[in-house]
Design a protein around this motif. Structure first.
Motif, PDB file in Angstrom:
ATOM      1  N   GLU A  75     -62.355 -40.825  -7.880  1.00  0.00           N
ATOM      2  CA  GLU A  75     -63.331 -39.658  -8.765  1.00  0.00           C
ATOM      3  C   GLU A  75     -62.281 -38.223  -9.154  1.00  0.00           C
ATOM      4  O   GLU A  75     -61.606 -38.141  -8.354  1.00  0.00           O
ATOM      5  N   LYS A 177     -64.401 -34.349  -2.416  1.00  0.00           N
ATOM      6  CA  LYS A 177     -65.501 -33.705  -3.130  1.00  0.00           C
ATOM      7  C   LYS A 177     -66.318 -34.428  -3.768  1.00  0.00           C
ATOM      8  O   LYS A 177     -65.566 -35.264  -4.645  1.00  0.00           O
ATOM      9  N   LYS A 178     -67.464 -34.059  -3.951  1.00  0.00           N
ATOM     10  CA  LYS A 178     -68.446 -35.245  -4.463  1.00  0.00           C
ATOM     11  C   LYS A 178     -67.871 -34.778  -6.230  1.00  0.00           C
ATOM     12  O   LYS A 178     -67.764 -34.066  -6.514  1.00  0.00           O
TER      13      LYS A 178
END
Length: 310
Positions: A75, A177-178
């Motif tokens: 991501e 991190k998200k």
């Protein structure tokens, strides 16, 4: 006999100081948070002996080269602190990019054509650990509205030891991190100064990775780069942006993408000399769009793009 479960896997990546020498990544310091992992533990060439015999039947083969490949998605998100390298840094470096850290400001990655780094990769499949040495690879970037933006890596490495080793007891992933979804609030795109509606954009660094097996030398080499991509833009009148003339006259222009708005979680992709290929028409939700092939050309060399985490 204990069963091994597919869900229990761990991926570790650490830059190598000496090419092909195990950097010994650990779960506490070098874990990668990945999705869509596809691992091929034995790849290479094989030859048949083709013996002349007085009977039929398979004669088997000789494995003449053996290496491994692994692909996965990560991501796209920052490190949480401006000027601190993201946890994907070792992978970007192994994908033939330089890393320049400006403390408290940003971290930039640019393509390089020499002195490419390599990485040691450990992939543990519920108790069986596979080591890839001298690993190098390539990466694509994908930004699709209403989705999580992702880096898609494909890494190739020399096959190291395969052994029964317990999956790391400590797997530290707090650096990841998200991510933020791709949407109007989080993402902006400008292509040839047009900031119109975009249905998605992809960038493919397209590193050419070659396993090279010689007498006295075995390595994974990065030998070329021909970066391409594509953008699907909501169609506009020619008076607003004439993609057909831009394509026909071989113009180049800038592309600028930013994802994220808060320091520590901002990703920027900038390219100064993008050429547009042959535009095509399509439609989404019965609204006309243009699909635009992208070619990322250098200006002075090794400057087709700059990735900035800030």
């Amino acid at each position: 006999m204990a069963k091994r479960f597919f869900r229990n896997r761990a991926l570790l990546v650490k830059p190598e100081t000496v090419y092909g020498t195990d950097a010994i990544p650990t779960g506490a310091a070098n874990a990668i948070q990945a999705t869509n992992v596809n691992f091929t533990p034995s790849v290479g060439e094989e030859v048949s002996r083709d013996l002349v015999l007085p009977y039929m039947g398979h004669q088997g083969v000789i494995l003449t080269t053996t290496y491994a490949t692994i692909s996965f998605d990560v991501e796209i998100a920052g490190s949480g602190t401006a000027g601190t390298a993201p946890p994907t840094g070792p992978l970007l470096r192994a994908a033939a990019m330089s890393e320049v850290v400006t403390a408290a400001t940003d971290v930039q990655y640019k393509p390089i054509s020499a002195a490419q780094e390599s990485a040691s990769i450990y992939f543990n499949v519920d108790g069986v650990n596979h080591i890839l040495l001298g690993a190098r690879g390539t990466v694509t970037f994908g930004f699709t509205p209403k989705q999580i933006p992702r880096l898609q890596f494909t890494m190739t490495g020399l096959l190291g030891t395969i052994a029964d080793i317990a999956i790391p007891a400590v797997l530290t992933l707090t650096a990841f991190k998200k991510p933020l979804p791709v949407n109007k609030a989080n993402t902006t795109l400008s292509l040839f100064a047009l900031t119109g509606a975009c249905e998605g954009v992809t960038f493919d660094v397209a590193n050419q990775i070659e396993p090279r097996f010689l007498i006295g030398s075995e390595s994974i080499e990065h030998v070329d780069r021909v970066m391409t991509g594509s953008a699907t833009m909501e169609a506009v009148l020619l008076a607003t942006k004439d993609w057909f003339t831009i394509s026909k006259t071989h113009q180049t222009g800038a592309l600028a993408l930013q994802h994220g708005t808060v320091a520590g979680n901002i990703f920027k992709f900038d390219a100064a000399a993008v050429q547009i290929g042959r535009p095509t028409y399509g439609e989404t939700q019965k609204i006309v769009n243009n699909s635009l092939p992208l070619m990322f050309t250098p200006v002075a060399g090794n400057d087709e793009f700059t990735i900035t985490f800030k």
